[in-house]
Scaffold this motif. Structure first.
Motif, PDB file in Angstrom:
ATOM      1  N   VAL A 272       1.022  -1.226   0.032  1.00 60.45           N
ATOM      2  CA  VAL A 272       0.042   0.018  -0.038  1.00 60.45           C
ATOM      3  C   VAL A 272       0.931   1.339  -0.048  1.00 60.45           C
ATOM      4  O   VAL A 272       1.864   1.334   0.855  1.00 60.45           O
ATOM      5  N   VAL A 273       0.732   2.128  -1.077  1.00 53.78           N
ATOM      6  CA  VAL A 273       1.516   3.399  -1.172  1.00 53.78           C
ATOM      7  C   VAL A 273       0.761   4.479  -1.140  1.00 53.78           C
ATOM      8  O   VAL A 273       1.415   5.467  -0.913  1.00 53.78           O
ATOM      9  N   GLY A 274      -0.446   4.518  -0.923  1.00 48.23           N
ATOM     10  CA  GLY A 274      -1.319   5.743  -0.532  1.00 48.23           C
ATOM     11  C   GLY A 274      -2.854   5.385  -0.970  1.00 48.23           C
ATOM     12  O   GLY A 274      -3.196   4.328  -0.909  1.00 48.23           O
ATOM     13  N   SER A 275      -3.614   6.444  -1.033  1.00 48.42           N
ATOM     14  CA  SER A 275      -5.013   6.621  -1.330  1.00 48.42           C
ATOM     15  C   SER A 275      -5.241   7.182  -2.579  1.00 48.42           C
ATOM     16  O   SER A 275      -4.490   8.201  -2.811  1.00 48.42           O
ATOM     17  N   SER A 276      -6.228   6.784  -3.202  1.00 44.99           N
ATOM     18  CA  SER A 276      -6.560   7.335  -4.457  1.00 44.99           C
ATOM     19  C   SER A 276      -7.330   8.612  -4.317  1.00 44.99           C
ATOM     20  O   SER A 276      -7.612   9.621  -5.183  1.00 44.99           O
ATOM     21  N   LEU A 277      -7.682   8.819  -3.078  1.00 45.61           N
ATOM     22  CA  LEU A 277      -8.345  10.192  -2.647  1.00 45.61           C
ATOM     23  C   LEU A 277      -7.554  11.320  -2.139  1.00 45.61           C
ATOM     24  O   LEU A 277      -7.901  12.471  -2.118  1.00 45.61           O
ATOM     25  N   ILE A 278      -6.270  10.825  -1.794  1.00 42.70           N
ATOM     26  CA  ILE A 278      -5.436  12.009  -1.238  1.00 42.70           C
ATOM     27  C   ILE A 278      -3.997  11.996  -2.157  1.00 42.70           C
ATOM     28  O   ILE A 278      -3.385  11.217  -2.446  1.00 42.70           O
ATOM     29  N   GLY A 279      -3.635  13.325  -2.378  1.00 41.12           N
ATOM     30  CA  GLY A 279      -2.735  13.463  -3.145  1.00 41.12           C
ATOM     31  C   GLY A 279      -1.090  13.453  -2.612  1.00 41.12           C
ATOM     32  O   GLY A 279      -1.419  13.194  -1.118  1.00 41.12           O
ATOM     33  N   GLN A 280      -0.146  13.318  -3.163  1.00 42.04           N
ATOM     34  CA  GLN A 280       1.039  13.074  -2.623  1.00 42.04           C
ATOM     35  C   GLN A 280       1.958  13.998  -3.090  1.00 42.04           C
ATOM     36  O   GLN A 280       1.870  14.574  -4.075  1.00 42.04           O
ATOM     37  N   SER A 281       3.151  14.381  -2.155  1.00 45.82           N
ATOM     38  CA  SER A 281       4.283  15.244  -2.632  1.00 45.82           C
ATOM     39  C   SER A 281       5.306  14.359  -3.468  1.00 45.82           C
ATOM     40  O   SER A 281       5.568  13.165  -3.251  1.00 45.82           O
ATOM     41  N   TYR A 282       5.762  15.103  -4.286  1.00 46.93           N
ATOM     42  CA  TYR A 282       7.181  14.323  -5.250  1.00 46.93           C
ATOM     43  C   TYR A 282       8.291  15.498  -5.150  1.00 46.93           C
ATOM     44  O   TYR A 282       8.336  16.088  -6.228  1.00 46.93           O
ATOM     45  N   ASN A 283       8.773  15.358  -4.071  1.00 52.58           N
ATOM     46  CA  ASN A 283       9.796  16.540  -3.942  1.00 52.58           C
ATOM     47  C   ASN A 283      11.086  15.867  -3.527  1.00 52.58           C
ATOM     48  O   ASN A 283      11.392  14.938  -3.284  1.00 52.58           O
ATOM     49  N   LEU A 284      12.215  16.660  -3.834  1.00 57.13           N
ATOM     50  CA  LEU A 284      13.690  16.533  -3.590  1.00 57.13           C
ATOM     51  C   LEU A 284      13.937  16.837  -2.059  1.00 57.13           C
ATOM     52  O   LEU A 284      13.024  17.685  -1.646  1.00 57.13           O
ATOM     53  N   PRO A 285      14.778  16.089  -1.586  1.00 57.85           N
ATOM     54  CA  PRO A 285      14.940  16.406   0.242  1.00 57.85           C
ATOM     55  C   PRO A 285      15.306  17.896   0.216  1.00 57.85           C
ATOM     56  O   PRO A 285      15.901  18.544  -0.613  1.00 57.85           O
ATOM     57  N   LEU A 286      14.889  18.555   1.472  1.00 55.61           N
ATOM     58  CA  LEU A 286      15.185  19.800   1.658  1.00 55.61           C
ATOM     59  C   LEU A 286      16.727  20.064   1.775  1.00 55.61           C
ATOM     60  O   LEU A 286      17.488  19.362   2.508  1.00 55.61           O
ATOM     61  N   LYS A 287      17.139  21.221   1.343  1.00 62.78           N
ATOM     62  CA  LYS A 287      18.243  21.567   1.176  1.00 62.78           C
ATOM     63  C   LYS A 287      18.677  22.511   2.501  1.00 62.78           C
ATOM     64  O   LYS A 287      17.827  22.971   2.900  1.00 62.78           O
TER      65      LYS A 287
ATOM     66  N   VAL B 204      -3.401  27.772   4.681  1.00 60.95           N
ATOM     67  CA  VAL B 204      -3.596  26.867   5.715  1.00 60.95           C
ATOM     68  C   VAL B 204      -3.330  25.441   4.970  1.00 60.95           C
ATOM     69  O   VAL B 204      -3.468  24.386   5.606  1.00 60.95           O
ATOM     70  N   ASN B 205      -2.968  25.487   3.836  1.00 60.52           N
ATOM     71  CA  ASN B 205      -2.735  24.141   3.286  1.00 60.52           C
ATOM     72  C   ASN B 205      -1.556  23.457   3.610  1.00 60.52           C
ATOM     73  O   ASN B 205      -0.766  24.086   4.049  1.00 60.52           O
ATOM     74  N   THR B 206      -1.607  22.417   4.073  1.00 57.99           N
ATOM     75  CA  THR B 206      -0.501  21.596   4.823  1.00 57.99           C
ATOM     76  C   THR B 206       0.374  20.466   3.855  1.00 57.99           C
ATOM     77  O   THR B 206       0.632  19.370   4.303  1.00 57.99           O
ATOM     78  N   GLN B 207       0.304  20.766   2.522  1.00 58.17           N
ATOM     79  CA  GLN B 207       1.005  19.868   1.869  1.00 58.17           C
ATOM     80  C   GLN B 207       0.629  18.334   1.724  1.00 58.17           C
ATOM     81  O   GLN B 207       1.387  17.441   2.007  1.00 58.17           O
ATOM     82  N   TYR B 208      -0.701  18.216   1.573  1.00 59.02           N
ATOM     83  CA  TYR B 208      -1.274  16.777   1.625  1.00 59.02           C
ATOM     84  C   TYR B 208      -1.111  16.216   2.847  1.00 59.02           C
ATOM     85  O   TYR B 208      -1.432  14.762   3.019  1.00 59.02           O
ATOM     86  N   LYS B 209      -0.972  16.972   3.804  1.00 60.77           N
ATOM     87  CA  LYS B 209      -1.111  16.293   5.333  1.00 60.77           C
ATOM     88  C   LYS B 209      -2.638  16.577   6.020  1.00 60.77           C
ATOM     89  O   LYS B 209      -2.961  17.524   5.612  1.00 60.77           O
ATOM     90  N   LEU B 210      -2.970  15.361   6.425  1.00 63.75           N
ATOM     91  CA  LEU B 210      -4.472  15.299   6.846  1.00 63.75           C
ATOM     92  C   LEU B 210      -4.763  16.053   8.411  1.00 63.75           C
ATOM     93  O   LEU B 210      -5.879  16.126   8.775  1.00 63.75           O
ATOM     94  N   ILE B 211      -3.751  16.896   8.504  1.00 65.81           N
ATOM     95  CA  ILE B 211      -4.076  17.488   9.949  1.00 65.81           C
ATOM     96  C   ILE B 211      -5.132  18.493   9.661  1.00 65.81           C
ATOM     97  O   ILE B 211      -5.768  18.928  10.564  1.00 65.81           O
ATOM     98  N   LEU B 212      -4.937  19.260   8.466  1.00 68.52           N
ATOM     99  CA  LEU B 212      -5.894  20.403   8.207  1.00 68.52           C
ATOM    100  C   LEU B 212      -5.989  20.409   6.898  1.00 68.52           C
ATOM    101  O   LEU B 212      -4.794  20.140   5.926  1.00 68.52           O
ATOM    102  N   SER B 213      -6.941  20.829   6.249  1.00 66.64           N
ATOM    103  CA  SER B 213      -7.047  21.095   4.567  1.00 66.64           C
ATOM    104  C   SER B 213      -7.559  22.402   4.461  1.00 66.64           C
ATOM    105  O   SER B 213      -8.209  23.003   5.004  1.00 66.64           O
ATOM    106  N   GLY B 214      -7.332  22.783   3.469  1.00 67.24           N
ATOM    107  CA  GLY B 214      -7.812  24.200   3.001  1.00 67.24           C
ATOM    108  C   GLY B 214      -6.924  24.697   1.659  1.00 67.24           C
ATOM    109  O   GLY B 214      -5.705  24.323   1.670  1.00 67.24           O
TER     110      GLY B 214
END
Length: 223
Positions: free
Chosen positions: A58-73, A99-109
């Motif tokens: 299981v790699v995710g849900s079809s209902l929630i987006g995911q980030s495809y980013n490089l590691p923070l420099k 208030v968008n939290t980068q696809y984290k489910l703590i908060l949406s908006g």
């Protein structure tokens, strides 16, 4: 006095029976029945619309987006996109105040800014310039007029897992170049993962980014 005590005891016993019956019906039987129906008729949705890779993980849900980013420099607050993968809609609500939290489910908006807000307009212009720059390759230049709205605006929830076919098509040449594939190979992946309107008239055509990137990973493994 004796009758009062007896009546009180009877009322207490009746109330306790009602509490136990309601607890059993609404707290045990009803949830079990609903869960049983859901598992029998809509098991995929009841279990979170999970998406599995080709290894069955299981790699995710079809209902929630995911980030495809490089590691923070060092010194970065916002990671750069990993351009070898298809990218979803903007994840930050186009601004640090979001208030968008980068696809984290703590908060949406999203940003809650009106369409004529000066800051929002600047953010969209900057996002559009980045899309043009990131997706232009040596043999394919993206025009600003080709950038669709969903490429430069976050969704109302900030959790949108899908992009428009136009935005997916716009990324084809960049993804092909980054991964050493032909544009035709990558375009076929997009076409194969483009879904039409639900029941033919609800919503818009869309491409699930996670499912598309799983297919891309599988193609790379076979190349």
């Amino acid at each position: 006095m004796k009758n009062t005590v007896i009546n009180t005891a009877r009322l207490f016993a009746a109330g306790l029976r009602a509490l136990l019956v309601l607890t059993l019906v609404t707290g045990v039987i009803y949830p079990l029945v609903v869960t049983g129906f859901a598992q029998a008729l809509f098991s995929d949705k009841a279990n979170g619309s999970e998406i599995k890779d080709h290894a069955g993980k299981v790699v995710g849900s079809s209902l929630i987006g995911q980030s495809y980013n490089l590691p923070l420099k060092k010194g970065q607050e916002t990671p750069e996109p990993d351009l070898k993968w298809f990218q979803g809609r903007p994840q930050n609500g186009l601004g640090t105040n979001s208030v968008n939290t980068q696809y984290k489910l703590i908060l949406s908006g999203a940003t809650n800014r009106s369409a004529d807000n000066a800051d929002l307009i600047d953010w969209v212009k900057a996002a559009k310039a980045a899309v043009v720059k990131d997706n232009s390759t040596a043999d394919h230049k993206v025009k600003p007029s080709e950038v669709p709205a969903d490429a430069v605006t976050s969704s109302g929830s900030g959790l949108d897992p899908d992009i428009s076919p136009d935005y997916a098509d716009l990324q084809v040449h960049r993804v092909a170049e980054q991964n050493g594939l032909s544009a035709d190979q990558v375009q076929k992946l997009v076409d194969d993962h483009t879904e039409g309107r639900t029941l033919g008239f609800i919503g818009e055509p869309r491409v699930n980014v996670l499912e598309l990137n799983i297919a891309l990973k599988d193609l790379l493994a076979k190349s």
